[in-house]
Design an enzyme around this catalytic site. Structure first.
Site, PDB file in Angstrom:
ATOM      1  N   GLY A 263      -5.260  -4.078  65.742  1.00  0.00           N
ATOM      2  CA  GLY A 263      -6.142  -3.582  66.786  1.00  0.00           C
ATOM      3  C   GLY A 263      -6.413  -2.093  66.783  1.00  0.00           C
ATOM      4  O   GLY A 263      -7.166  -1.601  67.625  1.00  0.00           O
ATOM      5  N   GLU A 297      -0.717  -6.048  61.571  1.00  0.00           N
ATOM      6  CA  GLU A 297      -1.859  -6.845  61.099  1.00  0.00           C
ATOM      7  C   GLU A 297      -3.164  -6.054  61.214  1.00  0.00           C
ATOM      8  O   GLU A 297      -4.078  -6.432  61.951  1.00  0.00           O
ATOM      9  CB  GLU A 297      -1.981  -8.129  61.920  1.00  0.00           C
ATOM     10  CG  GLU A 297      -0.747  -9.010  61.944  1.00  0.00           C
ATOM     11  CD  GLU A 297      -0.840 -10.098  63.013  1.00  0.00           C
ATOM     12  OE1 GLU A 297      -1.885 -10.160  63.706  1.00  0.00           O
ATOM     13  OE2 GLU A 297       0.123 -10.855  63.162  1.00  0.00           O
ATOM     14  N   PRO A 298      -3.303  -4.945  60.512  1.00  0.00           N
ATOM     15  CA  PRO A 298      -4.536  -4.160  60.629  1.00  0.00           C
ATOM     16  C   PRO A 298      -5.705  -4.848  59.926  1.00  0.00           C
ATOM     17  O   PRO A 298      -5.525  -5.529  58.913  1.00  0.00           O
ATOM     18  CB  PRO A 298      -4.175  -2.848  59.920  1.00  0.00           C
ATOM     19  CG  PRO A 298      -3.163  -3.275  58.895  1.00  0.00           C
ATOM     20  CD  PRO A 298      -2.373  -4.374  59.535  1.00  0.00           C
ATOM     21  N   GLY A 299      -6.885  -4.660  60.474  1.00  0.00           N
ATOM     22  CA  GLY A 299      -8.099  -5.166  59.841  1.00  0.00           C
ATOM     23  C   GLY A 299      -9.170  -4.109  59.846  1.00  0.00           C
ATOM     24  O   GLY A 299      -9.474  -3.480  58.841  1.00  0.00           O
ATOM     25  N   ARG A 338     -22.720  -7.263  65.086  1.00  0.00           N
ATOM     26  CA  ARG A 338     -21.931  -6.534  66.073  1.00  0.00           C
ATOM     27  C   ARG A 338     -22.769  -5.873  67.180  1.00  0.00           C
ATOM     28  O   ARG A 338     -22.407  -5.951  68.356  1.00  0.00           O
ATOM     29  CB  ARG A 338     -21.052  -5.490  65.391  1.00  0.00           C
ATOM     30  CG  ARG A 338     -20.036  -6.112  64.427  1.00  0.00           C
ATOM     31  CD  ARG A 338     -19.027  -5.098  63.905  1.00  0.00           C
ATOM     32  NE  ARG A 338     -18.168  -4.662  64.984  1.00  0.00           N
ATOM     33  CZ  ARG A 338     -18.273  -3.508  65.594  1.00  0.00           C
ATOM     34  NH1 ARG A 338     -19.196  -2.633  65.243  1.00  0.00           N
ATOM     35  NH2 ARG A 338     -17.442  -3.195  66.568  1.00  0.00           N
ATOM     36  N   CYS A 370     -36.538 -12.932  65.232  1.00  0.00           N
ATOM     37  CA  CYS A 370     -37.282 -13.264  66.451  1.00  0.00           C
ATOM     38  C   CYS A 370     -36.340 -13.441  67.644  1.00  0.00           C
ATOM     39  O   CYS A 370     -36.209 -14.528  68.205  1.00  0.00           O
ATOM     40  CB  CYS A 370     -38.098 -14.527  66.220  1.00  0.00           C
ATOM     41  SG  CYS A 370     -39.336 -14.826  67.480  1.00  0.00           S
ATOM     42  N   GLU A 371     -35.662 -12.382  68.009  1.00  0.00           N
ATOM     43  CA  GLU A 371     -34.749 -12.322  69.149  1.00  0.00           C
ATOM     44  C   GLU A 371     -34.804 -10.913  69.732  1.00  0.00           C
ATOM     45  O   GLU A 371     -34.745  -9.931  68.979  1.00  0.00           O
ATOM     46  CB  GLU A 371     -33.296 -12.608  68.729  1.00  0.00           C
ATOM     47  CG  GLU A 371     -33.045 -13.991  68.181  1.00  0.00           C
ATOM     48  CD  GLU A 371     -32.914 -15.047  69.260  1.00  0.00           C
ATOM     49  OE1 GLU A 371     -32.835 -14.683  70.455  1.00  0.00           O
ATOM     50  OE2 GLU A 371     -32.878 -16.240  68.894  1.00  0.00           O
ATOM     51  N   TYR A 399     -15.948  -6.881  60.099  1.00  0.00           N
ATOM     52  CA  TYR A 399     -16.772  -7.697  60.990  1.00  0.00           C
ATOM     53  C   TYR A 399     -18.257  -7.446  60.746  1.00  0.00           C
ATOM     54  O   TYR A 399     -19.057  -7.422  61.663  1.00  0.00           O
ATOM     55  CB  TYR A 399     -16.393  -7.456  62.453  1.00  0.00           C
ATOM     56  CG  TYR A 399     -14.915  -7.635  62.683  1.00  0.00           C
ATOM     57  CD1 TYR A 399     -14.346  -8.901  62.640  1.00  0.00           C
ATOM     58  CD2 TYR A 399     -14.075  -6.544  62.882  1.00  0.00           C
ATOM     59  CE1 TYR A 399     -12.989  -9.066  62.804  1.00  0.00           C
ATOM     60  CE2 TYR A 399     -12.704  -6.707  63.048  1.00  0.00           C
ATOM     61  CZ  TYR A 399     -12.173  -7.980  63.007  1.00  0.00           C
ATOM     62  OH  TYR A 399     -10.825  -8.151  63.166  1.00  0.00           O
TER      63      TYR A 399
END
Length: 456
Positions: A263, A297-299, A338, A370-371, A399
């Site tokens: 985190g 647990e780094p990401g 994101r 188209c959003e 991510y």
């Protein structure tokens, strides 16, 4: 996966500000934006856009800083990269060569980590909904540890391990009910989150686990959220973890391992980055005297700053009178989810040095999907750019590609890795025909329809 709120108009970091805190990036008068020693325009010329680019040198440098921060406390940790952040084999192999293990949350991630050369003995399996098939896979592979997140999962794992004639090394993942102060969609340590075992049930469940056949409890795990840049939430959570260790040991039970989660946040805009040295100090202060093995647990912290997404301005669209124009990119929310999902802020840099030095203006940066949510930033202060200009969206190594989709029948973008002055395609751009290659039309569908492709 959380972020600070979107900045107010006129307060965005400048080109110089963004470059100053990203050592792998530099702006050259002739070559434009360079990652390590590779001009990004050379990649865009060869492959087109959108294209993801990962820096192997940045991955290595950040892993070494993280490992050194813990070694300096006298309590080294085992580092298990969170595969969900970026699961490409090339990324996993770069980190594995540095000594990283893996934190996985599915059977697919477990198989991918092993395919990347990460030994089973360096893999931890987390997640709230492991299936029996995934449990069997983990047990047969002989992974280091399964982080169990509920009493129900513990019973299911016990039955599965018995049926396999194997023993599961288990850590109970505890929910400490601690607010990490992050985006609501990525907090994981509050009582109303789906993750982990309620703190007040942990001691009894650990004792129960010790009596279950096929289960060998080895310790505890905790993860309170993502994009954390302040140490106080960690200190609070780890103090609660230490209290549990003492309570469990008072029952005469063994606690050999503590998985401290991940985190640690990065600086997307101008927020302070989470410092590995501060995290190491927090873990050392709260948990260092317990005599356990320690893991993290780094990401995002490892992979986020290592990646950029290259894109091209399709057109510059005039807005209503008195309102900023739209820069419509060829990258979209299906590529980088994101901003749409978390209101995430990503720095944007021109690839051209000439564009980088153009007068600044307020613009809306959007994609072609188209959003209405296909937006990378409203009222962003950027150098003036016209159609055909190329940009890099920063800090996309975590991510980013891993969350991409083919919405609107947009093929997955190409992926590249740079290392010093060399670069290679690590995944080619998906051919558009591949999007429907696996589709099967039942025989009973009206065959009088014009065959696919007819008339084109």
């Amino acid at each position: 996966m959380a972020d600070t709120p979107l900045p107010c108009p006129g307060q965005d970091p400048s080109v110089a500000d963004l470059l100053a805190v990203r050592p792998a990036l530099s702006m050259h008068a002739m070559d434009g934006l360079v990652l390590e020693d590779v001009p990004l325009n050379a990649i865009a010329d060869a492959l087109g856009t959108p294209t993801w680019v990962m820096s192997a040198g940045t991955l290595r440098a950040r892993y070494r800083r993280l490992a050194n921060a813990f070694a300096a406390t006298g309590h080294p940790v085992s580092i298990h990269f969170a595969v969900k952040a970026n699961d490409h084999l090339a990324v996993l192999r770069v980190l594995a060569a540095q000594g990283a293990g893996a934190d996985v949350v599915s059977g697919g991630e477990l198989r991918r980590a092993m395919a990347a050369g990460i030994p089973a003995g360096r893999i931890v399996f987390s997640g709230v909904g492991k299936t029996v098939d995934e449990m069997r896979l983990a047990l047969r592979a002989g992974i280091l540890q399964i982080n169990v997140e509920s009493a129900e999962e513990l019973e299911l794992l016990s039955a599965t391990a018995q049926a396999e004639g194997l023993e599961a090394a288990v850590a109970l993942r505890i929910n400490p009910d601690v607010d990490a102060g992050t985006h609501a969609k990525i907090t994981t340590g509050l009582a109303n989150n789906k993750f982990g075992i309620p703190y007040n049930r942990a001691v009894e469940l650990y004792a129960h686990a010790a009596a279950l056949p096929g289960i060998r409890p080895v310790g505890l795990a905790m993860h309170i959220g993502s994009q954390i840049v302040r140490m106080q939430p960690y200190r609070t959570a780890y103090a609660r973890l230490a209290a549990l260790v003492h309570a469990i040991r008072a029952r005469g039970l063994v606690v050999d391992a503590l998985d401290c989660g991940g985190g640690l946040g990065i600086s997307y805009r101008d927020e302070s980055e989470g410092a590995p040295e501060a995290l190491a100090a927090a873990i050392h202060a709260e948990l260092g005297g317990l005599g356990t093995r320690l893991a993290i647990e780094p990401g995002r912290w490892l992979a986020g700053p290592a990646g950029v997404l290259l894109s091209t301005v399709i057109l510059r669209k005039r807005g209503y009178d008195g309102m900023p124009p739209f820069l419509v990119l060829d990258a979209a929310m299906n590529d980088l989810m994101r901003p749409s999902l978390y209101d995430a802020w990503h720095g944007i840099l021109p690839l051209s040095a000439r564009d980088a030095n153009a007068p600044a203006e307020a613009v809306h940066v959007v994609g072609p999907v188209c959003e209405s949510g296909d937006t990378f930033g409203n009222d962003r202060t950027l150098p003036h750019m016209e159609a055909g200009a190329r940009v890099a969206l920063l800090d996309c190594g975590a991510y980013g590609m891993v969350m991409s989709s083919t919405y609107n029948d947009r093929p997955l973008a190409a992926q590249v890795m740079v290392d010093g002055n060399r670069w290679a395609v690590i995944r080619p751009r998906q051919p558009v025909e591949e999007l429907w290659a696996a589709d099967h039309v039942p025989q009973w569908v009206d065959q009088t329809l014009t065959p696919a492709g007819g008339g084109l």
